[in-house]
Write a protein that holds these residues in place. Structure first.
Motif, PDB file in Angstrom:
ATOM      1  N   UNK A 300       0.825  -1.210   0.000  1.00 14.99           N
ATOM      2  CA  UNK A 300       0.000   0.000   0.000  1.00 14.99           C
ATOM      3  C   UNK A 300       0.855   1.253   0.000  1.00 14.99           C
ATOM      4  N   UNK A 301       1.850   1.287   0.883  1.00 13.55           N
ATOM      5  CA  UNK A 301       2.697   2.482   0.986  1.00 13.55           C
ATOM      6  C   UNK A 301       3.605   2.618  -0.237  1.00 13.55           C
ATOM      7  N   UNK A 302       4.044   1.498  -0.785  1.00 11.11           N
ATOM      8  CA  UNK A 302       4.886   1.557  -1.986  1.00 11.11           C
ATOM      9  C   UNK A 302       4.127   2.189  -3.153  1.00 11.11           C
ATOM     10  N   UNK A 303       2.872   1.805  -3.324  1.00 11.25           N
ATOM     11  CA  UNK A 303       2.066   2.368  -4.407  1.00 11.25           C
ATOM     12  C   UNK A 303       1.731   3.824  -4.126  1.00 11.25           C
ATOM     13  N   UNK A 304       1.447   4.170  -2.864  1.00 11.35           N
ATOM     14  CA  UNK A 304       1.190   5.567  -2.505  1.00 11.35           C
ATOM     15  C   UNK A 304       2.414   6.424  -2.802  1.00 11.35           C
ATOM     16  N   UNK A 305       3.593   5.929  -2.452  1.00 13.89           N
ATOM     17  CA  UNK A 305       4.825   6.683  -2.716  1.00 13.89           C
ATOM     18  C   UNK A 305       5.008   6.906  -4.213  1.00 13.89           C
ATOM     19  N   UNK A 306       4.833   5.844  -5.004  1.00 14.85           N
ATOM     20  CA  UNK A 306       4.995   5.965  -6.454  1.00 14.85           C
ATOM     21  C   UNK A 306       3.989   6.962  -7.031  1.00 14.85           C
ATOM     22  N   UNK A 307       2.776   6.938  -6.510  1.00 18.68           N
ATOM     23  CA  UNK A 307       1.720   7.856  -6.958  1.00 18.68           C
ATOM     24  C   UNK A 307       2.111   9.302  -6.655  1.00 18.68           C
ATOM     25  N   UNK A 308       2.635   9.554  -5.466  1.00 12.40           N
ATOM     26  CA  UNK A 308       3.041  10.903  -5.081  1.00 12.40           C
ATOM     27  C   UNK A 308       4.223  11.394  -5.909  1.00 12.40           C
ATOM     28  N   UNK A 311       2.919  12.296  -9.342  1.00 19.59           N
ATOM     29  CA  UNK A 311       2.016  13.447  -9.314  1.00 19.59           C
ATOM     30  C   UNK A 311       2.754  14.742  -9.052  1.00 19.59           C
ATOM     31  N   UNK A 312       3.739  14.712  -8.157  1.00 17.68           N
ATOM     32  CA  UNK A 312       4.428  15.939  -7.748  1.00 17.68           C
ATOM     33  C   UNK A 312       5.631  16.257  -8.610  1.00 17.68           C
ATOM     34  N   UNK A 313       6.077  15.312  -9.445  1.00 15.27           N
ATOM     35  CA  UNK A 313       7.298  15.508 -10.230  1.00 15.27           C
ATOM     36  C   UNK A 313       7.295  16.807 -11.033  1.00 15.27           C
ATOM     37  N   UNK A 314       6.204  17.168 -11.753  1.00 10.59           N
ATOM     38  CA  UNK A 314       6.223  18.421 -12.512  1.00 10.59           C
ATOM     39  C   UNK A 314       6.346  19.659 -11.637  1.00 10.59           C
ATOM     40  N   UNK A 315       6.064  19.508 -10.321  1.00 13.91           N
ATOM     41  CA  UNK A 315       6.096  20.663  -9.434  1.00 13.91           C
ATOM     42  C   UNK A 315       7.477  20.930  -8.880  1.00 13.91           C
ATOM     43  N   UNK A 316       8.391  19.978  -9.085  1.00 11.46           N
ATOM     44  CA  UNK A 316       9.695  20.107  -8.434  1.00 11.46           C
ATOM     45  C   UNK A 316      10.481  21.267  -9.016  1.00 11.46           C
ATOM     46  N   UNK A 317      11.055  22.045  -8.120  1.00  6.95           N
ATOM     47  CA  UNK A 317      11.948  23.138  -8.512  1.00  6.95           C
ATOM     48  C   UNK A 317      13.339  22.749  -8.078  1.00  6.95           C
ATOM     49  N   UNK A 318      14.250  22.603  -9.024  1.00  8.67           N
ATOM     50  CA  UNK A 318      15.580  22.124  -8.702  1.00  8.67           C
ATOM     51  C   UNK A 318      16.409  23.188  -8.024  1.00  8.67           C
ATOM     52  N   UNK A 319      17.129  22.738  -7.002  1.00  8.49           N
ATOM     53  CA  UNK A 319      18.073  23.635  -6.339  1.00  8.49           C
ATOM     54  C   UNK A 319      19.267  23.836  -7.258  1.00  8.49           C
ATOM     55  N   UNK A 320      19.660  25.072  -7.429  1.00 12.16           N
ATOM     56  CA  UNK A 320      20.791  25.352  -8.323  1.00 12.16           C
ATOM     57  C   UNK A 320      22.091  25.342  -7.553  1.00 12.16           C
TER      58      UNK A 320
END
Length: 320
Positions: A300-308, A311-320
């Motif tokens: 359950x937690x493995x699938x929740x982690x993969x889902x998050x 879902x959040x990947x496009x929101x990531x702002x990379x530290x320069x």
């Protein structure tokens, strides 16, 4: 004795599967060794002998042609190679768990009690968690909103999402967004009234809205330029242990906040907040999934982690 191709094929397939299983087993022992920092503890955890755990680590190191752990009579420490390999080892075990679910055709079911920071839960993850439950209707998801670190020993919490590394090194920390950073921002109204800071040192003249928890103030804000680190002790007339409250105060023009990019990205996009000090790098604020023990990390937690993560990947702002 006549040669049997079918017998040879069956034996070869069996040996191949056995080798794959042993490799996953070796990886699992390596991950547990990193977590428990003691081979005897790993052996007790898996009900095998210490010699078997040591042999598994040696096989894995021979396979990778590098030393992963420095062993002593008292403890284990990661080498540079081991530290580099650990995220991939964790990912492989996670994928194995998800693959088991897919092969067996099991529906995810049961309950997950999730502790989430207030702002992240209310504003960023609300729709995401609704989508997760639509995909997995047999999971009962209970969400606790709190900006304090979840106490896995006294609270009924299965998993927590938290920024940064947990204070308790015994907890298992799995990355969701590795390179998220904080954003310094204020509303256009506040900047029109009080001016725009040009350097971190200018913040001492401004009303800075900062976080407080258990009588500890997060009043030192850090910024980076070239090889220098600038730490500024800020002050302000609004303190809170709720990050969402501070964000709303900033939107209403009460002062400057220094919050994770996920919490303020929509406000910045909509023009309700303005990003400040563009010439300075901000503090990293990685988002992690935290569980009490490797055993707690089920399908359950493995699938929740993969889902998050997806879902959040496009929101990531990379530290320069």
């Amino acid at each position: 004795m006549a040669f049997s191709y079918n017998s040879f094929k069956i034996e070869s397939t069996f040996n191949y599967k056995l080798k794959i299983m042993m490799k996953f087993f070796d990886v699992k022992i390596f991950v547990l060794a990193c977590e428990l920092k003691n081979l005897s503890a790993v052996a007790r955890e898996l009900s095998i002998t210490p010699a078997a755990t040591s042999a598994a680590l040696k096989r894995l190191e021979a396979e990778l042609n590098t030393r992963l752990l420095q062993r002593s009579t008292r403890s284990l420490t990661l080498t540079k190679s081991g530290s580099d390999f650990l995220p991939y080892a964790l990912k492989s075990l996670e994928n194995l768990d998800i693959g088991k679910q897919a092969i067996l055709g099991d529906k995810l079911k049961g309950s997950i009690t999730l502790s989430v920071p207030s702002d992240l839960g209310r504003n960023t993850l609300l729709g995401c968690l609704m989508d997760f439950q639509q995909h997995h209707p047999d999971i009962n998801l209970k969400v606790k909103l709190s900006d304090k670190y979840a106490d896995f020993y006294s609270q009924t919490v299965d998993v927590a999402l938290r920024y940064g590394e947990p204070e308790d090194s015994a907890l298992v920390c799995l990355p969701i967004l590795r390179n998220a950073v904080r954003e310094l921002c204020a509303s256009p109204d506040y900047l029109a009234r009080c001016g725009t800071p040009k350097t971190p040192e200018d913040l001492v003249k401004h009303n800075c809205l900062h976080f407080t928890s258990d009588d500890m103030l997060s009043s030192h804000w850090r910024f980076f330029k070239d090889t220098s680190t600038i730490s500024v002790k800020v002050s302000g007339d609004h303190l809170s242990d709720d990050g969402d409250y501070l964000r709303l105060l900033a939107v209403k023009g009460a002062g400057i906040v220094y919050k994770t990019c996920l919490d303020v990205r929509e406000d910045i996009t909509a023009g309700r907040l303005v990003s400040l000090l563009p010439d300075y790098r901000k503090e990293k604020s990685p988002l992690n999934m935290v569980v009490a023990h490797r055993k707690s990390y089920d399908g359950n937690l493995a699938v929740l982690k993969e889902f998050l993560v997806e879902t959040l990947k496009p929101s990531e702002i990379n530290a320069s």
